[in-house]
Design a protein around this motif. Structure first.
Motif, short mmCIF file in Angstrom:
data_model
loop_
_atom_site.label_atom_id
_atom_site.label_comp_id
_atom_site.label_asym_id
_atom_site.label_seq_id
_atom_site.Cartn_x
_atom_site.Cartn_y
_atom_site.Cartn_z
N ILE A 156 0.84 -1.21 0.00
CA ILE A 156 0.00 0.00 0.00
C ILE A 156 0.87 1.25 0.00
O ILE A 156 0.61 2.22 -0.74
CB ILE A 156 -0.96 -0.01 1.21
CG1 ILE A 156 -1.98 -1.15 1.07
CG2 ILE A 156 -1.66 1.34 1.36
CD1 ILE A 156 -2.87 -1.33 2.29
N LEU A 157 1.92 1.25 0.82
CA LEU A 157 2.82 2.41 0.86
C LEU A 157 3.52 2.61 -0.47
O LEU A 157 3.74 3.75 -0.92
CB LEU A 157 3.85 2.22 1.99
CG LEU A 157 3.29 2.26 3.42
CD1 LEU A 157 4.41 2.01 4.43
CD2 LEU A 157 2.61 3.59 3.71
N LEU A 158 3.89 1.51 -1.12
CA LEU A 158 4.54 1.60 -2.43
C LEU A 158 3.60 2.26 -3.44
O LEU A 158 4.00 3.15 -4.21
CB LEU A 158 4.95 0.21 -2.89
CG LEU A 158 5.56 0.13 -4.30
CD1 LEU A 158 6.84 0.96 -4.39
CD2 LEU A 158 5.82 -1.32 -4.69
N LEU A 159 2.34 1.83 -3.44
CA LEU A 159 1.36 2.39 -4.36
C LEU A 159 1.12 3.87 -4.08
O LEU A 159 1.01 4.69 -5.01
CB LEU A 159 0.04 1.62 -4.27
CG LEU A 159 0.10 0.15 -4.73
CD1 LEU A 159 -1.24 -0.54 -4.47
CD2 LEU A 159 0.46 0.07 -6.21
N VAL A 160 1.04 4.24 -2.80
CA VAL A 160 0.83 5.64 -2.44
C VAL A 160 2.01 6.50 -2.90
O VAL A 160 1.83 7.61 -3.45
CB VAL A 160 0.63 5.77 -0.92
CG1 VAL A 160 0.69 7.25 -0.48
CG2 VAL A 160 -0.70 5.17 -0.52
N SER A 161 3.22 6.00 -2.71
CA SER A 161 4.40 6.78 -3.12
C SER A 161 4.50 6.92 -4.63
O SER A 161 5.05 7.92 -5.13
CB SER A 161 5.67 6.14 -2.55
OG SER A 161 5.84 4.82 -3.08
N VAL A 162 3.96 5.92 -5.35
CA VAL A 162 3.98 6.00 -6.82
C VAL A 162 2.91 6.97 -7.32
O VAL A 162 3.17 7.85 -8.16
CB VAL A 162 3.77 4.61 -7.45
CG1 VAL A 162 3.54 4.71 -8.96
CG2 VAL A 162 4.96 3.71 -7.15
N VAL A 163 1.70 6.84 -6.83
CA VAL A 163 0.57 7.63 -7.32
C VAL A 163 0.68 9.09 -6.88
O VAL A 163 0.39 10.03 -7.65
CB VAL A 163 -0.76 7.02 -6.85
CG1 VAL A 163 -1.93 7.91 -7.26
CG2 VAL A 163 -0.92 5.62 -7.41
N PHE A 164 1.12 9.29 -5.63
CA PHE A 164 1.12 10.66 -5.10
C PHE A 164 2.54 11.21 -4.90
O PHE A 164 2.77 12.05 -4.03
CB PHE A 164 0.37 10.70 -3.77
CG PHE A 164 -1.06 10.26 -3.86
CD1 PHE A 164 -2.04 11.11 -4.36
CD2 PHE A 164 -1.43 8.98 -3.46
CE1 PHE A 164 -3.35 10.71 -4.45
CE2 PHE A 164 -2.75 8.57 -3.55
CZ PHE A 164 -3.72 9.42 -4.05
N PHE A 165 3.47 10.75 -5.71
CA PHE A 165 4.86 11.18 -5.53
C PHE A 165 5.01 12.70 -5.68
O PHE A 165 5.76 13.36 -4.95
CB PHE A 165 5.77 10.47 -6.55
CG PHE A 165 7.19 10.94 -6.48
CD1 PHE A 165 8.02 10.50 -5.46
CD2 PHE A 165 7.70 11.84 -7.42
CE1 PHE A 165 9.34 10.94 -5.39
CE2 PHE A 165 9.01 12.28 -7.35
CZ PHE A 165 9.84 11.82 -6.33
#
Length: 609
Positions: free
Chosen positions: A110-119
């Motif tokens: 989940i953290l990986l996805l958040v960092s990708v989408v909202f970088f």
């Protein structure tokens, strides 16, 4: 719950809840979530420091706060969905550790996805979630481990607990160690393990070390000052128990064993509890292991039928009644002339000893007319004849009593059974009926012949069953030895070389039930009883178990006694056509019209009457 790998911190050492159950989530589970949250924050900060190579001024602190908030929310949501914070798994167990890894992996994704989408918004590198994963997992596991160590340190047995050695460092031994250490009310404190496997030489179970092999036991006892030894093997072999008993003889240490594993599982427990421990019994030492003859598979002739047991107040008769009741007979009729024995049997079966129901009948098998009236009124379909006189020495002095009960009494039961149309009749005999030399043996031999004769007249399943000595039965040798030891001796043994066969009461009753199903009309069935046991060995081992200095006195064989009992007589084949543990043989028939008390008394009870 696996005793060796889990402990519940909401319970105190005795297994009771230290706090009300409703407070457990607030006090333990939610506090654990706080520790997990701190673990994620520290892991994320550590990952950022490593990612930026200690250049802290390049870190977007606003983005870090948002990223940490997402981690905490994700940990809560995923943890609740997997019941990590709902008390489903035992705290600190392997099951919880496996679940913790799964939850941490999902949160990292989940953290990986958040960092990708909202970088572009939070400016947190995409690798942070991956770098933080092992640190978060390690920190969360560490807090659980430290908390578990704290709980276990508070739950250790008190100073009054007995110093205990455990023989067997397998699963059962490990479970016992875990239970003893985690229970502050435990009467045992483990000070060492013993195991013969060389691979376990340096093993420790919950900090308790393996100190050596079985042959090292005397020195280990002296070194650890242990006062209890627990044999942690289910279904331990008698030879192993004897070896342990010999090694600790005279060392003032109590040896405990566990019941068979099937008995522990039948109680619904997950492992051995302290109430399961028992001291070494004589049957453990003499090598008699019950033979499972699967009586339940052949007891269809009992279910839904009227069943009558004579001698129901005796040792064999009472256990027979208890086992028969499990097969749901239409009616179980317990007959005996001993009113106290009947009450004891009824009490053991129903919890009440009122003696007001139709299940108990007070009558003497010597009274032919009364017996016939009972059978004609109650119309039993299956009869087990356990009533008899059985003391060799006493019957040598009073052979007429053996005639009245064992011979005429059996004849009376057979006549009444025939009149009532009984289809299955089992006469309980003795190994002393094989090549008889005593009044008891001759009387029971005649009872076998009478049963065989009645079978020839009815063509129904009328059979006999031969027993050896029954462990624990009233008047048997072992209770006598126990009482002699209790009063300080001496123990009386007839001859240093005399041997006997042994079986347990439940086993004897299983054979009786099986005999009624597989015995052919007129046959005698004999259980494979293993090797004969030397009586002197039994006496010496019982003395060693008692820890007392008891003298053994040899009295010589009494009239009618054999040096070595036999199970199969001369001219009997002992074939095993149906069961590998049960022999079948046949005896000649005896017409009751040839019974003659004068000849009986003149010949001293010899069967040729």
């Amino acid at each position: 719950m696996k005793l060796a790998d889990s402990v519940d911190p909401a319970r105190d050492g005795s297994g009771n809840h230290a706090t009300p159950r409703s407070e457990k989530p607030a006090l333990w589970l939610w506090s654990q979530y706080i520790f997990d949250s701190v673990a994620w924050i520290v892991a994320i900060l550590l990952a950022l420091v490593l990612r930026y190579e200690l250049l802290i001024n390049q870190i977007n602190m606003t983005g870090v706060v948002v990223f940490c908030a997402v981690a905490l929310a994700a940990q809560l949501a995923v943890g609740l969905s997997f019941a990590l914070y709902r008390g489903r798994y035992s705290f600190g167990s392997f099951h919880e550790a496996k679940l913790l890894v799964i939850v941490t992996v999902i949160v990292s994704v989940i953290l990986l996805l958040v960092s990708v989408v909202f970088f572009s918004i939070i400016e947190i590198p995409r690798s942070i979630g991956i770098i933080a994963f092992p640190f978060a997992c390690m920190f969360m596991a560490s807090t659980r481990y430290l908390k578990r160590m704290f709980v276990e340190s508070k739950a250790k047995p008190g100073e009054d607990a007995q110093r205990t050695l455990i023989y067997g460092a397998g699963f059962l031994g490990g479970s016992l160690v875990g239970r003893m250490i985690q229970d502050r009310e435990s009467p045992y404190f483990p000070v060492g393990l013993i195991d013969d496997d060389p691979a376990k030489k340096h093993l420790r179970l919950a900090t308790v070390p393996v100190l050596g092999r079985l042959e090292d036991l005397p020195s280990i006892i002296a070194r650890t000052r242990a006062s209890v030894l627990v044999i942690a093997f289910a279904d331990v072999e008698a030879a192993q128990v004897r070896k342990v008993s010999d090694l600790v003889a005279g060392m003032n240490i109590k040896v405990l064993v566990l019941p068979p594993l099937r008995d522990m599982l039948a109680t619904g427990g997950s492992g051995a509890g302290f109430s399961d421990f028992r001291e070494v019994a004589v049957e453990d030492l003499i090598g008699r292991r019950p033979v499972d003859i699967h009586a339940d598979e052949v007891a269809g002739y009992i279910t839904g039928k009227k069943v009558l047991v004579t001698g129901a107040g005796g040792s064999i008769g009472s256990e027979l009644c208890r086992q028969l009741a499990q097969f749901s007979p239409a009616e179980l009729i317990m007959l005996d002339r001993d009113e106290t024995g009947l009450q004891t049997t009824q009490l053991s079966m129903t919890g009440r000893g009122l003696l007001t129901g139709r299940d108990t009948v007070l009558a003497d098998i010597r009274d032919a007319d009364t017996l016939l009236g009972i059978f004609e009124e109650r119309r039993p379909e299956v009869v087990f004849h356990a009533a008899a006189l059985k003391h060799v020495s006493l019957l040598e002095q009073y052979p007429e009593e053996a005639w009245k009960t064992n011979v005429l009494g059996t004849h009376n039961v057979l006549v009444a059974a025939k009149a009532a149309g009984v289809k299955h009749f089992v006469n309980i005999s003795t190994d002393k009926a094989a090549n008889p030399t005593s009044v008891l043996g001759h009387s029971k031999r005649v009872a076998e012949k009478l049963t065989a004769w009645q079978a020839s007249q009815t063509a129904n399943s009328y059979v006999s069953v031969r027993f050896g000595n029954v462990i624990g039965s009233r008047g048997s040798m072992l209770p006598l030895f126990t009482e002699q030891i209790r009063v300080g001796g001496p123990i009386t043994v007839t001859d240093p070389e005399v041997t006997r066969f042994f079986m347990t009461i439940p086993e004897a009753c299983q054979l009786v039930i099986q005999a009624g199903a597989i015995g052919r009309p007129g046959e005698v069935l004999i259980l494979d009883m293993g090797e004969a046991v030397k009586i002197l060995d039994v006496a010496q081992r019982m003395i060693a178990m008692s820890g007392k200095d008891i003298e053994v006195v040899f009295t010589g064989l009494r009239p009618g006694e054999k040096m070595h009992e036999e199970l199969v007589g001369f001219g009997e084949d002992g074939a095993r056509p149906l069961h590998p543990k049960i022999s079948h043989t046949s005896v000649s028939t005896l017409d009751p019209v040839n019974l003659n008390l004068v000849d009986w008394k003149r010949k001293g009870g010899i069967e040729g009457v």
